[in-house]
Design a protein around this motif. Structure first.
Motif, short mmCIF file in Angstrom:
data_model
loop_
_atom_site.label_atom_id
_atom_site.label_comp_id
_atom_site.label_asym_id
_atom_site.label_seq_id
_atom_site.Cartn_x
_atom_site.Cartn_y
_atom_site.Cartn_z
N ASN A 1 -4.44 -0.64 -11.18
CA ASN A 1 -3.29 -0.37 -10.01
C ASN A 1 -1.85 -0.54 -10.71
OD1 ASN A 1 -3.43 -3.45 -10.32
ND2 ASN A 1 -2.32 -3.66 -8.48
N LEU B 1 -1.28 3.71 -4.82
CA LEU B 1 -2.45 3.30 -5.26
C LEU B 1 -2.42 1.94 -4.67
CD1 LEU B 1 -5.00 3.72 -6.71
CD2 LEU B 1 -4.15 2.78 -8.78
N ASN B 2 -1.34 1.19 -4.71
CA ASN B 2 -1.48 -0.12 -4.23
C ASN B 2 -1.37 -0.15 -2.50
OD1 ASN B 2 -1.39 -1.78 -6.46
ND2 ASN B 2 0.66 -1.09 -7.05
N ARG B 3 -0.59 0.81 -1.94
CA ARG B 3 -0.49 0.89 -0.59
C ARG B 3 -2.05 1.60 -0.08
NH1 ARG B 3 4.48 0.55 1.62
NH2 ARG B 3 3.17 0.87 3.90
N LYS B 4 -3.00 1.98 -0.63
CA LYS B 4 -4.34 2.45 -0.57
C LYS B 4 -4.19 3.69 0.08
CE LYS B 4 -6.34 -2.26 -0.17
NZ LYS B 4 -7.11 -3.17 0.72
N CYS C 1 -6.84 7.00 -3.98
CA CYS C 1 -7.52 6.35 -5.08
C CYS C 1 -7.35 6.69 -6.68
CB CYS C 1 -9.24 6.23 -4.88
SG CYS C 1 -9.70 8.28 -4.93
N ARG D 1 -10.71 -2.93 -5.22
CA ARG D 1 -9.56 -2.53 -4.56
C ARG D 1 -8.93 -1.42 -5.34
NH1 ARG D 1 -5.43 -7.47 -4.95
NH2 ARG D 1 -7.02 -7.90 -6.71
#
Length: 476
Positions: A168, A330-333, A336, A474
């Motif tokens: 991430n 990516l970290n906030r989803k 992917c 994650r």
């Protein structure tokens, strides 16, 4: 006591157990950590490698120009094989990568990297003396040696990133590393030109650029390590965060290189095709744009150092933007890894492809428009730094250096082929109709390679990697 163990004390099994029981503590720290320092050091490596490599393009002009320096004692020559001399680097660079990447997978990067780059730097420092005695043959041999030695650079970079950078954070930190390439190009344009015209002359181009290389060797010996487990002073929290996100605790350290699986991996060969396509466009821009701007657009871009450097300065800035945007989403989803890599890769290939076509259809009376397009085309290429350029680590963190060694070979061969293609197609450098085939070909290669990466590429760890599939979900 647990708080101290988790944040300040060195890694122990007890601290790792405490962290596993409270997974919230495994979130990344915002502060500058040991992993960030490793990234800074390999960023320094990429800068020094490209600065040393690119400095010859200025030095070789000064070496063949009696008016390049005010010092009458600086020797000059009359060589007619300057393109052959510049190609000598790649003769050593291309074949050495697979061998070096295999050595890295077996023995790690630290001492191999230091040994190779120390040899590279010493060869560069010795170049003026060798040239004094053997002239053009001497410099070709020294450049071949430097190419052989620099074959370790990108396999080492990918190996270190795959061992130290969580998925991430990969686009942002790896993008920062690869952004050292354009800033090294810019620096070599300004600094080497100034040195060549000074009293010290062209020999000091080699002394300074390769002296910085020895400085990097010292920095890497003192401060860098192959992986988090070998670092003597990491906090337990940072190490466990890296290990869990990468699945490092499940890696089979004695696993053999899966040559058959790599050779039959569709996502990997999609990466190879994409990297080769990108390199074709890169070398077309790097080697042919000045001639096109001069002879067709009637604009001598080489006469202005600032204008020549501008595309690379903008690329350097946009590389950080693309990298951190990718990691933020990516970290906030929001997406992917697979989507992140393919989206950024598409931006870095499809938009420059359109710009190639628009540039070719600009007339000599539209020189300002052409310069703007040139800057944008090179700058937006930087999105690929967080596309295919980090994909080896996605496919196989364990064998990332091997994948780089294989994929970078065909890509670098385009450094020979793209200029030869232009030479075969363009007989009259002032004829825009002949140049049309050059730009349409580059645009077509960009589009086809980008589509192949979308359809067949992947951002997921492959089943043949050495790590078992327990990486933190994650990031997948």
């Amino acid at each position: 006591m647990a708080e101290i163990s988790l944040n300040d004390v060195k890694y122990t099994e007890q601290a790792a157990e405490l962290l596993d029981k409270n997974s919230d503590l495994l979130k990344p720290d915002k502060k500058f950590g040991k992993r960030h320092f490793q990234v800074v050091n390999i960023c320094f490596l990429v800068f020094v490698a490209y600065y040393s490599r690119n400095s010859l393009s200025v030095a070789i002009v000064a070496m063949n120009d009696r008016n390049s320096t005010i010092n009458p004692n600086i020797p000059t020559y009359d060589w007619h094989n300057k393109n052959v001399i510049q190609s000598a680097f790649f003769v050593g660079y291309v074949p050495s990568q697979i061998i070096v990447s295999w050595l890295i997978s077996k023995f790690g990067t630290k001492w191999l990297a230091v040994s190779f780059f120390c040899c590279c730097s010493i060869s560069g420092i010795a170049t003026p003396t060798v040239v004094y005695w053997f002239e053009d043959m001497g410099i070709m041999v020294m450049r071949l040696i430097q190419g052989l030695c620099q074959g370790f650079v990108f396999p080492s970079v990918q190996h270190v990133l795959s061992q130290w950078v969580p998925p991430n954070e990969r686009a942002g930190l790896a993008g920062a590393v690869y952004a050292a390439r354009p800033i090294a190009t810019v620096s070599s344009m300004f600094i080497t030109g100034y040195i060549a015209g000074s009293w010290y002359g062209w020999p000091w181009i080699f002394y300074i650029s390769n002296g910085i290389g020895l400085l990097w060797c010292l920095s890497y010996v003192l401060f860098s390590y192959d992986n988090p487990a070998s670092h003597p002073s990491m906090s337990a929290k940072e190490r466990r965060y890296i290990d869990k996100s990468l699945g490092q605790e499940n890696v089979d350290k004695d696993c053999k290189i899966p040559w058959k699986e790599i050779a039959t991996s569709v996502p990997f060969w999609a990466l190879v095709v994409t990297q080769t396509g990108f390199s074709w466009g890169f070398w077309t821009q790097q080697t042919q744009m000045p001639m096109y701007m001069k002879y067709v657009m009637k604009f001598d871009i080489e006469s202005s150092g600032t204008l020549s450097a501008l595309p690379y300065l903008v690329q350097w800035l946009l590389s950080y933007f693309f990298g951190f945007l990718s990691d933020y989403l990516l970290n906030r989803k929001i997406w992917c890894i697979d989507t992140a890599r393919k989206t950024m890769n598409s931006i870095g290939l499809f938009i420059p492809a359109i710009i190639f076509i628009l540039l070719q259809n600009s007339g000599p009376d539209e020189s300002t428009k052409a310069v703007v397009l040139l800057v944008l085309g090179i700058a937006i290429n930087g999105a690929c730094f967080c596309g295919f350029m980090v994909n080896q680590m996605d496919l196989s963190p364990t064998f990332a250096s091997i994948l780089v060694g294989i994929s970078n070979g065909p890509a670098q061969i385009t450094g020979f082929l793209a200029p030869l293609f232009v030479q075969a197609i363009v007989k009259n450098e002032t004829d825009p109709e002949e140049w049309k085939y050059v730009f349409y070909t580059a645009a077509g290669i960009y589009i086809v390679s980008g589509l192949i990466f979308i359809v067949f590429g992947s951002g997921n760890v492959q089943t043949w990697d050495g790590a078992k599939k327990t990486t933190d979900k994650r990031f997948n």
